[in-house]
Write an enzyme that holds these catalytic residues in place. Structure first.
Site, PDB file in Angstrom:
ATOM      1  N   SER A 258      17.700 -28.754   5.442  1.00  0.00           N
ATOM      2  CA  SER A 258      19.077 -28.650   5.942  1.00  0.00           C
ATOM      3  C   SER A 258      19.790 -29.997   5.892  1.00  0.00           C
ATOM      4  O   SER A 258      20.932 -30.090   6.341  1.00  0.00           O
ATOM      5  CB  SER A 258      19.075 -28.091   7.368  1.00  0.00           C
ATOM      6  OG  SER A 258      18.254 -28.893   8.183  1.00  0.00           O
ATOM      7  N   CYS A 347       3.660 -30.755  13.840  1.00  0.00           N
ATOM      8  CA  CYS A 347       3.562 -32.143  14.329  1.00  0.00           C
ATOM      9  C   CYS A 347       3.932 -32.209  15.799  1.00  0.00           C
ATOM     10  O   CYS A 347       4.254 -33.274  16.317  1.00  0.00           O
ATOM     11  CB  CYS A 347       4.412 -33.086  13.482  1.00  0.00           C
ATOM     12  SG  CYS A 347       6.154 -32.686  13.486  1.00  0.00           S
TER      13      CYS A 347
END
Ligand code: SAH
Length: 403
Positions: A258, A347
């Site tokens: 994005s 993560c």
């Protein structure tokens, strides 16, 4: 002298060499330690436990420098710690231009991250590369000058840039800050190489320090599995996995992110490697929606990479994050041809490896596919995990194959 005395029995974690003390474990503070000042930590009955940095604004009130009663915290201490970390990397991580030199607690320097980008000589970019630092705790902030000097001395790289534009600093009572700390201003991008692939790194405006150094080994793995495959790389940033797949001989690589800026750099990376741009498609779009659209349109791939940003910033966000991970993994699995490979990551420190595997298992069940774990994945050896500090583990991944 600044002395922090713990409440009764609160010394246990320090005796196991865990490097943090929370505010609620502290009985009293003597002296008036400033932010980042060195304190001696004692048990309730007066025994020496550690020398540490004091963070008056943080719930993590104390971060340990040393458990050795005879080790003073001075310039020489930081020189030793930095040299040790650099020597470890030089021994373990070779043939790559992007290395994490200092990984916080695991290198005995809590709150400090340092990445080193070595310029790719073939590019004609001379110079000794660029060091990029993040100072995320009061202690390393207070010793910044000593640390920067030690870094330049240990690496021979004079160029040091700071990317302490991280919200975590606010918990330490520190403002976010970026800028040159030593040497030259960084170039617009520095071209570095990893696994034989060249990447432009924008240390001033890129994410974190400019590049996701932690995924090096995983990108290498994608490279080895990419030959003749059609690849989908979601959350591609500057094309780390996409370029690795192209290097590995992928037939076609579709990448989604994005961030238009990241995608522009990714396209520059294709050029920098002399790859045929026609093999790559870059979609500036939301990955959640695009995954679904590709599936509905009947697109299928042989290899899918899902490396999203941290969905769970803290423990309160785990449920929502779990739904988001499940969503992308569900569609990612459905997009695979039989025998196809999924490289999937999280993560989020708040989601451990066990929970992540459960989420992916849930996605496979809902997708009605038999997914087999070929390998458990994590960050490279330049991101060591201290046995006393399991909190240091954040990146986890799975390589799955659908039947
Ligand atoms: N795999 C990359 C690093 C990924 S970082 C590498 O190896 O370098 C995560 C990326 O996800 C960022 O580039 C960010 O711009 C992108 N991102 C965040 N939310 C997104 C969304 N909803 N859709 C698509 N991309 C998104």
């Amino acid at each position: 002298m600044n002395i922090v005395t713990l409440k009764p029995s609160k010394e246990k974690s320090l005796l196991r060499r865990h490097p943090w003390v929370y505010a609620n474990a502290i009985d009293r503070v003597e002296g008036k330690p400033a932010s980042g000042a060195t304190v001696i930590v004692r048990s309730h009955d007066g025994r020496f436990l550690a020398r540490a940095a004091y963070s008056p604004h943080s719930q993590i009130r104390v971060r340990v420098w040393s458990f050795d009663e005879n080790e003073p915290i001075d310039h020489a201490f930081f020189k030793r710690r930095v040299q040790r970390a650099v020597a470890h990397r030089q021994a373990m991580v070779s043939r790559t231009g992007a290395v994490r030199l200092i990984f916080g607690e695991a290198d005995g320097l809590p709150g400090l991250i340092v990445d080193h980008y070595v310029a790719d000589r073939a590019d004609g970019a001379a110079g000794r590369g660029q060091l990029v630092c993040q100072f995320m705790a009061a202690g390393v902030e207070a010793w910044k000058e000593a640390i920067v000097g030690a870094l330049a001395a240990a690496t021979g790289c004079p160029n040091v840039y700071e990317r302490s534009d991280v919200s975590i600093r606010e918990k330490e009572g520190l403002e976010q800050i970026t800028g040159r700390l030593a040497g030259d201003e960084p170039p617009e991008t520095i071209v570095t190489s990893e696994n034989g692939v060249r990447y432009h790194v924008d240390v001033r405006n890129g994410h974190k320090t400019g590049f996701y150094v932690d995924q090096r080994d995983n990108r290498a793995l994608v490279q080895t599995f990419a030959q003749d495959r059609e690849v989908l790389n979601c959350f591609c940033y500057t094309g780390g996995f996409s370029l690795a797949a192209m290097k590995g001989g992928a037939k076609r690589v579709v990448s989604i992110d994005s961030s238009g800026e990241a995608l522009a750099t990714a396209q520059k990376n294709v050029e920098a490697n002399g790859f045929d741009a026609a093999r790559a498609t870059w979609l500036d779009a939301d990955a959640f929606k695009t995954l679904r659209r590709l599936h509905e349109e009947g697109e299928r791939f042989d290899l899918v990479v899902l490396d999203p940003p941290k969905f769970a910033a803290s423990r309160e966000h785990v449920d929502r994050a779990a739904r988001a991970y499940k969503d992308i993994n569900l569609t990612g699995l459905k997009l695979l041809r039989p025998g196809g490979l999924l490289f999937t990551y999280s993560c989020s420190g708040a989601i451990d490896a066990e929970l992540f595997q459960k989420i992916v298992a849930g996605a496979a069940a809902d997708a009605k596919v038999d997914a087999r774990i070929l390998k458990r994945l994590g960050a490279g050896v330049d991101h060591p995990l201290l046995t006393a500090f399991p909190e240091g583990e954040y990146l986890k991944g799975l390589l799955l194959q659908v039947a």
